[in-house]
Every structure is written in C-alpha cells, then in structure tokens.
Design an enzyme around this catalytic site. Structure first.
Site, PDB file in Angstrom:
ATOM      1  N   THR A 116      -2.553   5.836  -1.673  1.00 34.12           N
ATOM      2  CA  THR A 116      -2.732   6.081  -3.106  1.00 34.12           C
ATOM      3  C   THR A 116      -3.304   4.871  -3.818  1.00 34.12           C
ATOM      4  OG1 THR A 116      -0.816   7.535  -3.049  1.00 34.12           O
ATOM      5  CG2 THR A 116      -1.510   6.771  -5.202  1.00 34.12           C
ATOM      6  N   ALA A 117      -2.684   3.710  -3.595  1.00 38.44           N
ATOM      7  CA  ALA A 117      -3.090   2.478  -4.275  1.00 38.44           C
ATOM      8  C   ALA A 117      -2.386   1.302  -3.615  1.00 38.44           C
ATOM      9  CB  ALA A 117      -2.726   2.535  -5.753  1.00 38.44           C
ATOM     10  N   THR A 145       0.860  -1.174   0.000  1.00 39.05           N
ATOM     11  CA  THR A 145       0.000   0.000   0.000  1.00 39.05           C
ATOM     12  C   THR A 145       0.900   1.229   0.000  1.00 39.05           C
ATOM     13  OG1 THR A 145      -1.728  -1.177   1.191  1.00 39.05           O
ATOM     14  CG2 THR A 145      -1.846   1.233   1.209  1.00 39.05           C
ATOM     15  N   TYR A 146       0.748   2.053  -1.028  1.00 41.73           N
ATOM     16  CA  TYR A 146       1.568   3.249  -1.209  1.00 41.73           C
ATOM     17  C   TYR A 146       0.847   4.475  -0.685  1.00 41.73           C
ATOM     18  CZ  TYR A 146       4.815   0.582  -4.012  1.00 41.73           C
ATOM     19  OH  TYR A 146       5.754  -0.327  -4.425  1.00 41.73           O
ATOM     20  N   TYR A 147       1.644   5.396  -0.139  1.00 46.37           N
ATOM     21  CA  TYR A 147       1.129   6.628   0.446  1.00 46.37           C
ATOM     22  C   TYR A 147       1.754   7.838  -0.231  1.00 46.37           C
ATOM     23  CZ  TYR A 147      -0.889   3.791   4.090  1.00 46.37           C
ATOM     24  OH  TYR A 147      -1.645   2.862   4.763  1.00 46.37           O
TER      25      TYR A 147
END
Length: 181
Positions: A107-108, A35-37
C-alpha cells in the site's frame, strides 16, 4: 500480546528537556522503513488491521533487522491499543515477494527516524516521520487484557512531559500519510 500506545504531535526539543528532567533513560536512535500491505480478501483500512514489513537500521551500525508484524483492530476508543504479533524475517525483500505472490498489495511505505527513551515500563519515542513531522509516542506492552491501567500510565507520562493526553492521535502514520494524498 497487547500494545498500548498514545501518540501526540509535539516539539522534540521541548520534550527532550522534560525527558532529561524526569531521568528518562536514552535507548538510542534508529530509522524504520515500514512497508504496509493490504489483504486480497478484505480491506485492512476498513477492518482496522495492519500488516507490515519493517526494516530497522541504526546510524552507527551497518546491520539491518527486518520483521513482519500483524496488528489486529483497535480494542478501545481511548487509545491505540491492539493485539500485535511480530517475528523476525531473514530477508524482508523475499517476504515481500511471498506476500505479493499470495495476493497482498503493498500500500505505502512509512519512513521515520526514532529516538527512544524509557521511563519505568514505558517507551517514549520521538518520531520524525517523513511527510508528516514530529510526534511523541508513549507505549507499553501488556500480556493481559488490562489495557486501562496501561493506558492511564501512558496518559500520566504524557502529562509529566507537559503534553496533553486528550490531544492524542489514534490514526496510524500510514493513515495520516494516505489522508495527505
């Protein structure tokens, strides 16, 4: 720590046969959900940085390992080389809440199944990325800034695997997925 990585699209069956011929050591299969931030004060897509929480599981094990990673901007145009800092976290969900509380936005999530091998000091990873397909990554870590030597070694391994180093993809899986939307 510097991560030096080359990534290309490739058919896994063909590459597995080459890995066997080269005597690569199998290191196992894992699943990763990243999980990207994005930061509240800058756009990581513009600064070429990454912040993620990674959840790693193995098909033959119930344990899950979670890590948080920061990746700095790319250091050169010839590979995906960048400074990287990573540490374990006890609870990825809580870490996500901390980031949310600090204003970071998820983000995604990138999900992939990975099959890993080693040749010398390089890790060869066969990635099957949900929504994108099959890729091969060759990577190593370098304590020094001698990225060129590490990059040339990775290019040589791609060549030995019958893959074209000049067809490398410098865009992250996250970037590729976001471009698909």
């Amino acid at each position: 720590m510097y991560e030096v990585e080359l990534k290309v699209r490739a058919d896994h069956e063909t590459v597995r046969a080459q890995l066997d011929e080269l005597g690569a050591q199998p290191e196992g299969r894992i699943r990763q959900d990243d999980t990207y931030y994005n930061a509240p004060d800058r756009d990581f897509a513009e600064t070429d940085e990454a912040l993620r929480i990674r959840r790693v599981s193995r098909p033959d094990d119930d344990r899950v390992v979670e890590r948080v990673t920061y990746k700095g901007p790319l250091l050169e145009t010839e590979s995906k080389s960048r400074e990287e800092f990573e540490t374990g976290v006890e609870d990825g969900e809580t870490m996500g809440r901390i980031l949310d509380g600090l204003g970071y936005d998820a983000t995604a999530t990138v999900s992939k199944k990975r099959e890993r091998f080693t040749i010398e000091e390089y890790t060869i990873t066969l990635d099957c990325v949900e929504g994108l397909g099959e890729f091969v990554e060759v990577e190593t870590e370098s304590e020094s800034a001698d990225i060129e030597t590490a990059r040339e070694g990775a290019r040589a391994i791609l060549d030995r695997l019958g893959l074209e180093p000049d067809e490398q993809i410098r865009t992250s899986y996250l970037g590729l997925l976001l471009a698909e939307e």
